[in-house]
Structures are given as structure tokens and as C-alpha cells.
Design an enzyme around this catalytic site. Structure first.
Site, PDB file in Angstrom:
ATOM      1  N   LYS A  58       0.854  -1.203   0.000  1.00  0.00           N
ATOM      2  CA  LYS A  58       0.000   0.000   0.000  1.00  0.00           C
ATOM      3  C   LYS A  58       0.880   1.240   0.000  1.00  0.00           C
ATOM      4  CE  LYS A  58      -3.859   2.010   2.683  1.00  0.00           C
ATOM      5  NZ  LYS A  58      -4.662   1.876   3.920  1.00  0.00           N
ATOM      6  N   SER A  96      -9.589   1.937   3.190  1.00  0.00           N
ATOM      7  CA  SER A  96      -8.747   2.643   2.251  1.00  0.00           C
ATOM      8  C   SER A  96      -7.746   1.748   1.531  1.00  0.00           C
ATOM      9  CB  SER A  96      -7.990   3.754   2.978  1.00  0.00           C
ATOM     10  OG  SER A  96      -7.101   3.191   3.935  1.00  0.00           O
ATOM     11  N   SER A  99      -9.582  -0.318   7.445  1.00  0.00           N
ATOM     12  CA  SER A  99      -9.023  -0.215   6.091  1.00  0.00           C
ATOM     13  C   SER A  99      -8.370  -1.464   5.533  1.00  0.00           C
ATOM     14  CB  SER A  99      -8.025   0.932   6.025  1.00  0.00           C
ATOM     15  OG  SER A  99      -8.727   2.120   5.789  1.00  0.00           O
TER      16      SER A  99
HETATM   17  N1  GLN Z   1     -12.820   4.429   6.655  1.00  0.00           N
HETATM   18  C1  GLN Z   1     -12.224   4.874   7.878  1.00  0.00           C
HETATM   19  C2  GLN Z   1     -11.795   6.311   7.730  1.00  0.00           C
HETATM   20  O1  GLN Z   1     -12.004   6.852   6.684  1.00  0.00           O
HETATM   21  C3  GLN Z   1     -11.054   4.011   8.235  1.00  0.00           C
HETATM   22  C4  GLN Z   1      -9.898   4.251   7.346  1.00  0.00           C
HETATM   23  C5  GLN Z   1      -8.699   3.446   7.742  1.00  0.00           C
HETATM   24  O2  GLN Z   1      -8.806   2.426   8.409  1.00  0.00           O
HETATM   25  N2  GLN Z   1      -7.539   3.938   7.329  1.00  0.00           N
HETATM   26  O3  GLN Z   1     -11.253   6.906   8.627  1.00  0.00           O
END
Ligand code: GLN
Length: 485
Positions: free
Chosen positions: A79, A154, A178
Site C-alpha cells: 500500500k 482505504s 481499512s
Molecule cells: N474508513 C475509515 C476512515 O475513513 C477508516 C480508514 C482506515 O482504516 N484507514 O477513517
């Protein structure tokens, strides 16, 4: 030789060790697959084919000399939130579009030491803020099971690349879901380790008290192999736990007989899709049938987790992202009349709308006069959420729950409504708030799209989670399904 694109790490390892295939061939097969599907899937922000082939040659030398580790010669996607020395690390943001780190994140370094092959960097929501990968400043990633749907986020790039057979596995990061939510949406396995188990050194910070790096793999045994490689104490991360190394593959075969599993009723939220509920309930029945003691439990503070997270995560983000000032590194606007205006324009142009929204929310929550009402209150709620988990873990060994209330939604469906987007993580946020390990395992399909089962355990219970997931996987074949592409 099996079809390259659906090989697990374990299968590839065997073929590599028996010289049925070389790492160069395996890498070339991944690059061919990328060529074939990447214009539709779009899981990579940066491809590093030349480096990959060079690393593969080196890996083949290691294998010939008998010095191969479990991951030597295995092609991976990382990532784009983890620093890679000499390879740009963008966080899918204009702000870091041309940022080339001078060091590797510890987790990446540990893979490289084993002779891994880096195919490239995975697309993501900008700075890991989002649940669909549509917040990438460059392009959205598409779900390999249905190209009109999101891959989740994400870590959408990592989950999609593994599901599409572009990479044998991937590393993601998880601040509020994420790794698990995209793993669930793409039908792969994803694990968010206990906070502190995997070093965050070189992971670009979003919310430092929540962020964790973890594996995205095709099956549970691979997940354990990757966790073996990346877990461990790192003096360069002050929150890294000083623990001895463990072999997470050792406990895989122990079964679930007699294990106490709790089903938290609050995770079956209003608005949950029937198909998702059905798949998760069927999975729980399978575990019961295998000898687990399953019983309902209650985590009443679950209802406060979303609000708590959306104060704490933006607050930490507003502090962490203050470093992007156009001076030290990254994008820099320089055409204004004075320094302050340059700074303002740098942040205005460098960050996308969701990142700016989070920074504003966080700055507000931390400001004098609001701090007690928001940030302090959220920290108090955080304690209650932790205590809730601690209480149920006196009665059960792990929890089984949905990962997300729905299957992968359509691209564009939630982009104009941030709260709807945030609700996608309602079941994955609580473990981050409490620092607990949690994983997603494929447990069925609805509307032709994968559904994930979430397992949550007490601190450092990765072995238990992997053991439950492995036992479940031995009994079912959801993890073997592959998308038509
Ligand atoms: N969807 C959540 C956010 O936007 C978690 C994102 C993540 O785990 N990086 O904060």
C-alpha cells in the site's frame, strides 16, 4: 504448475523450492496478469517491473544457495502509505505525488530482507481516509468481482490486487477498518494486528493511536506466514511492543472444539443487508457445528464507536498532517506574495476534500473551548469501549461478527454523503479504538459479491483468530472462489 495468478504463497513456496518455477517466472506471470487486467482494476499507483525482475533474479540466487526464507521470491504489492526507499510513496495524494523516501518502513524492510519481490505500490484513499478508494487523488480502484463496484478502502488497491491475481499478497494499513473492509469486499483475507505488534516506523501517519499495518492474502495460512515476517519489536517505533517472536502458523490446525465464541448483537446494525446477515449467520452456525461454544454477548458502547472514532481520528490527523507545509517535503506552492499565502495554497491544492474535511474537524475538536466537549469526551468514551471488550473477553475467547453491513457498493454511490461512507466501518472501528486484533475471512456471497466474517479477540490473540479462521476455511471453500476478469 497451477495457474500462476491464483497461487497462494504456500503453493508458490513449494513450487519455488522444488524448482518447478523460478521467482523470475513467477514475477513475469504477475507482470503479465497486471498487463492483462490493470487497466480495468487500477490497483497500482506505481509499478516497479524492472526492480521486481531484478529482485526476482536475486531471490532465485538465494533459493539456489539454500538460503531462502518463507517469503523469498514471492511477488507483493505494498500500500502506498508505507515508505519505500527510492520508490515514490504518494499516499494517493497530490501532496506527496513526487515524494521519494530515503528509507524503508520497517515492515517493508523485513520483507525485503527475506528477498521479497516488490511489484509496486497500491492505490488507496488519500492518506488512508475513506472506505472506497474513491478518495485517491489519482483514480479509483475497481472491485475485481464487479468493476462497477468499489473495492472498499482505504486499502482498496491491496485487496483488489490480491483478488485479481496481480500480486500473491499485499500489505495494507488499518486505522478503522481499512484492511478488513476491503478484504471483505474483495473476498480475500485481511488481518489488523494488535496495536503495537507490527512496527509503524515508516508508515505515513494518519491517526497514530489507531494505525496498524497488516497482511492481505488469499487464505488464512498465508496470513499467518506474512504476520510471522512483519511482526516484532522495533526500537524505532515507541509504541512497538517488546515481545518475543512467535510462529503464527503453529496454532493453525488446533480447531475450534470447545472454544468460546461471542456474537455481539450490536454489530447486526439497522440497515444491514439481508444477504450479508444471512452469510454471517450461516458462518457462525458452521463454527457451532464444528464444536465451538457460541453465545450472544452485548457490547453496549458499540453505538458510540463511530462518533468516538470521528473525533479521535480527525484530531490526530489534524496534528499529523500539520507537517505538510510546503517547506520540508512534498508539494509546495510558491507563486503567492508571501509565505503565509504559499502555506495556505500548498495545503489547499495539495490535499483533497476529504482530507481537508478531516483536518478541519480535528482542529475544531482540539481547539480551546471545544477540547473538553469533544476530544476529552471521546477519550472517555474510548475507555468505556475498551472496558466493554475487556468484560466480554472474560466470558468468551473471541467474537464473531460482520465486517461491514453491506457488500461492495457502487462507485459513486456514497461519495456525496460522507456520513453514509463513514457508516461502512461501523463494525470495524471498535477494535481499533481498543487496540485489539481483528480479521476478515471470506464467508459467502450476496448479489455476486463477497461477504466477510469478522473475528475480534483480546490483545495479542492473533493465534486464536487465525486458528478460528483456519478451521472455518477448512470447512468451507469461499476463499477458493476467484473473479472472472
Ligand atoms: N474508513 C475509515 C476512515 O475513513 C477508516 C480508514 C482506515 O482504516 N484507514 O477513517
Amino acid at each position: 504448475m497451477a495457474d500462476f495468478k491464483y497461487l497462494t504463497i504456500a503453493e508458490a513456496r513449494q513450487s519455488l523450492d522444488q524448482r518447478e518455477v523460478s521467482s523470475v517466472e513467477l514475477t513475469q506471470a504477475c507482470l503479465d496478469r497486471i498487463n492483462q487486467v490493470e487497466d480495468r482494476v487500477k490497483s497500482f499507483v506505481t509499478l516497479t517491473p524492472d526492480l521486481a525482475l531484478q529482485q526476482a533474479e536475486e531471490a532465485d540466487r538465494l533459493i539456489s544457495s539454500g538460503a531462502a526464507g518463507p517469503l523469498t521470491g514471492i511477488p507483493v504489492q505494498v500500500k502506498d502509505v508505507m515508505c519505500t526507499q527510492g520508490i515514490r510513496t504518494t499516499c494517493s495524494s497530490r501532496m506527496l505525488e513526487n515524494f521519494v523516501p530515503v528509507y524503508d518502513a520497517t515492515a517493508v524492510g523485513k520483507l525485503l530482507e527475506q528477498g521479497i519481490v516488490l511489484l509496486g505500490k497500491g492505490n488507496m484513499d488519500e492518506f488512508a481516509m475513506g472506505s472506497s478508494t474513491e478518495n485517491s487523488a489519482f483514480f479509483p480502484t475497481h472491485n475485481p468481482w464487479n468493476l462497477e463496484r468499489v473495492p472498499g478502502g482505504s486499502s482498496g488497491g491491496p485487496a483488489a490486487s490480491v483478488a485479481a491475481g496481480e500480486a500473491l499478497f499485499s500489505l495494507g494499513s488499518d486505522t478503522g477498518g481499512s484492511i478488513r473492509q476491503p478484504a471483505s469486499f474483495c473476498g480475500v483475507v485481511g488481518l489488523k494486528p494488535t496495536y503495537g505488534l507490527v512496527s509503524r516506523f515508516g508508515l505515513v501517519a494518519f491517526a497514530s493511536s489507531l494505525d496498524q499495518i497488516g497482511p492481505v492474502t488469499k487464505d488464512v495460512a498465508d496470513c499467518a506466514l506474512v504476520l510471522n515476517a512483519i511482526a516484532g519489536h522495533d526500537p524505532r517505533d515507541a509504541t512497538s511492543l517488546p515481545l518475543d517472536k512467535k510462529d503464527y502458523t503453529a496454532a493453525l490446525g488446533s480447531g475450534v472444539e470447545g472454544l468460546r465464541l461471542g456474537v455481539p448483537e450490536e454489530y447486526f446494525v439497522e440497515g444491514m443487508e439481508d444477504g450479508t446477515r444471512g452469510a454471517v449467520e450461516a458462518a457462525i452456525e458452521i463454527l457451532r457445528g464444528m464444536g465451538a461454544n457460541v453465545k450472544p454477548v452485548s457490547l453496549p458502547t458499540t453505538k458510540n464507536a463511530l462518533a468516538c472514532y470521528y473525533i479521535i481520528a480527525p484530531s490526530e490527523c489534524s496534528a499529523n498532517l500539520a507537517r505538510y507545509d510546503g517547506v520540508k517535503y512534498g508539494y509546495s506552492y510558491q507563486d503567492a506574495d508571501n509565505m503565509w499565502e504559499d502555506l495556505e495554497k500548498t495545503r489547499q491544492h495539495g490535499f483533497g476534500p476529504e482530507v481537508r474535511r478531516r483536518i478541519m474537524l480535528g482542529t475544531y475538536a482540539l481547539s480551546t473551548g471545544y477540547y473538553d466537549a469533544y476530544y476529552l469526551k471521546a477519550q472517555q468514551v474510548r475507555t468505556l469501549i475498551r472496558e466493554d471488550f475487556a468484560r466480554v473477553f472474560q466470558e468468551v475467547d473471541a467474537l464473531v461478527a460482520p465486517v461491514s453491513p453491506t457488500v461492495a457498493f457502487a462507485l459513486g454511490e456514497k461519495t456525496s454523503d460522507p456520513v453514509q461512507m463513514y457508516l461502512s466501518d461501523v463494525c470495524t472501528l471498535p477494535p481499533n479504538i481498543a487496540g485489539l486484533p481483528s480479521m476478515s475471512v471470506p464467508c459467502g456471497f450476496d448479489q455476486g459479491l463477497p461477504v466477510g466474517l469478522q473475528l475480534i479477540g483480546p490483545h495479542l490473540s492473533e493465534e486464536t483468530l487465525l486458528r478460528v479462521a483456519y478451521a472455518y476455511q477448512q470447512e468451507t471453500d469461499w476463499h477458493l472462489a476467484t473473479p472472472e476478469l
